[in-house]
Design an enzyme around this catalytic site. Structure first.
Site: not given
Ligand code: BG6
Length: 477
Positions: A179, A372
């Site tokens: 990211e 993701e």
């Molecule tokens: C993304 C990141 O922004 O979202 C992860 O690459 C992160 O590291 C994921 O865990 C989900 O966000 P959060 O804040 O719910 O963990």
């Protein structure tokens, strides 16, 4: 019709969110270690509050996380049972170079990942490796100011050359920075930046971004030199910005908000700074610290594929009066009244994934990789630790359906899909354990209590079937 036969199904994690073992086998301290759970976290990860060490007041979840460092074999066996074709993980920089500026790497750290990659291959799982997932050695922050300093390029070069050389033949898919656009929203977490009083923050951020962009091109060059089979991707926190209304000022605002994110990928994929960014920075008197050879490096060493995370679409408004924002998200935006939200206020928009994929593919015409996607939710295990997470299955099924439509109906070229946090882990945004994404329940709470026992959830069995049928059967029965 259908997804590629060699579609890379799997799950994704990040070192600091699951490994723990923060001081094992010579590992050094990183920015992500000193980010506590709780109220202060947001100010710390955004670089507004200087907090460079542990104290007794806070709980630091990354220290032990889910102890994957000592349990990775068990975890990878479970990924194998689900039929993963790939596993996205990140390297903890401070396992390899504990301080960051050493000449020679820490053998114990290198060996850990070598064993882990071999373990993956036992199950036919291809590792997909993020070189930097929010981590920066603390020593580099204290001594050099993190990515605001061009010296970081030397340290990153040493790190990447070491990794590509050591893991040749074991890893072929690499991502340079997780990211990369997070630098604008959480600069301490994204780039080890802590702001000094009175400085021009935007200038600091774009100068640091330049260093990361050049470092990314340099790593791409080295990866290809070391092994032409290596494929290197950039990584964007994606999510299409919709205009808040058809009013032209809102449409312009949405275009500008999208460009704020695409800026990074424009450089990494097209190899040059886009005109809109050059104009904006020039207007604001911000000088990009180009050095000799930077332009050529960026131009000649663009990425092979575009990877991104997608959790939600966003909304932009050109009207300063409109400011009802979504909650709980580093990428907060104007609220979309047509969408439901998760328990953390993240708006849920499966169709937005199809729209986002088309947007990105239209722009770059390179293969995409969704690395993701997922739902952070509170799980309630029964007395055996089993979780019936139909809400997670619904979220994932609707997004995978939209993803397939982008491929089958729109012709987007997609390499794979790795859902976020395939095993419960620490939240990056809040530091909580109770915000769970996994197919595997881990017995641990926000304060670090629990047995760390792993138990497959209902979604574990569902995802296994999805992979087995290459995404054809998404039903929940
Ligand atoms: C993304 C990141 O922004 O979202 C992860 O690459 C992160 O590291 C994921 O865990 C989900 O966000 P959060 O804040 O719910 O963990």
């Amino acid at each position: 019709m259908g997804l590629r036969k060699d579609f890379l199904w799997g799950g994704a994690t990040a070192a600091n969110q699951l490994e723990g073992g923060y001081d094992q086998d010579g590992r050094g301290l990183a920015n992500v270690d000193v980010a506590p759970v709780g109220e202060d976290r947001r100010a710390i990860i955004s670089g507004e509050k200087k907090h460079l060490d542990f104290d007794d007041e806070h709980f630091y979840p990354a220290k032990e996380a889910i102890d994957h460092y000592n349990r990775y074999k068990e975890d990878i066996a479970l990924f194998g049972e689900m039929g993963f074709k790939t596993y996205r993980l990140s390297i903890a920089w401070t396992r390899i170079f504990p301080k960051g500026d050493e000449k020679e790497p820490n053998e114990a750290g290198l060996k850990f990942y070598e064993d882990l990659f071999k373990e993956c291959h036992k199950y036919g799982i291809e590792p997909l490796v993020t070189i930097t997932h929010f981590d920066c050695p603390m020593h580099l922050i204290k001594e050099y100011g993190g990515w605001r300093n061009r010296k970081m390029l030397d340290f990153y070069e040493n790190l990447t050359r070491t990794l590509f050389t050591r893991y040749k033949g074991l890893v072929k898919y690499w991502l340079t920075f997780n990211e990369i656009n997070i630098i604008l929203h959480a600069p301490f977490m994204g780039a080890g930046i802590v702001f000094e009083e009175g400085e021009n923050k935007k200038e600091v951020l774009y100068r640091a971004a330049h260093h990361e962009l050049v470092a990314s091109a340099m790593a791409t060059k080295i990866a290809h030199e070391v092994d032409p089979k290596n494929q290197v991707g950039c990584m964007l926190a994606a999510g299409k910005n919709y205009p808040n209304s058809p009013r032209p000022i809102d449409v312009l605002a949405a275009q500008q908000a999208d460009r704020q994110n695409y800026f990074f990928i424009d450089v990494q994929s097209r190899g040059e700074y886009p005109a809109y960014a050059l104009k904006e920075l020039e207007r604001e008197g911000i000088e990009i610290p180009f050095e000799e050879g930077d332009r050529e490096l960026l131009k000649e060493h663009t990425v092979d594929f575009i990877s991104f995370s997608y959790y939600s679409s966003r909304v932009a408004s050109g009207d300063p009066e409109v400011n009802e924002k979504t909650e709980g998200n580093i990428f907060a935006s104007v609220k979309n009244p047509y969408l439901e939200a998760s328990e953390w206020g993240w708006q849920i928009d499966p169709l937005g994934l199809r729209i986002t994929m088309n947007d990105i593919y239209d722009r770059y015409q390179k293969p995409l990789f969704i690395v993701e996607n997922g739902l952070g939710a509170i799980d309630k295990p029964d007395e055996n630790g089993y979780v019936e997470d139909d809400y997670r299955i619904d979220y994932l099924a609707s997004h995978i359906k939209a993803m397939k439509e982008a491929v089958e109906l729109d012709g987007v070229d997609l390499m794979g899909y790795t859902s976020w946090g395939c095993i419960d882990l620490v939240s990056a945004g809040t530091g909580e354990m109770k915000k769970r994404y996994g197919f595997i329940y881990v017995d641990r709470d926000n304060k670090g209590n629990g047995t760390l026992e792993r138990t497959p959830k209902k979604s574990f069995h569902w995802y296994k079937k999805v992979i087995e049928t290459n995404g054809e059967d998404l039903s929940n029965d």
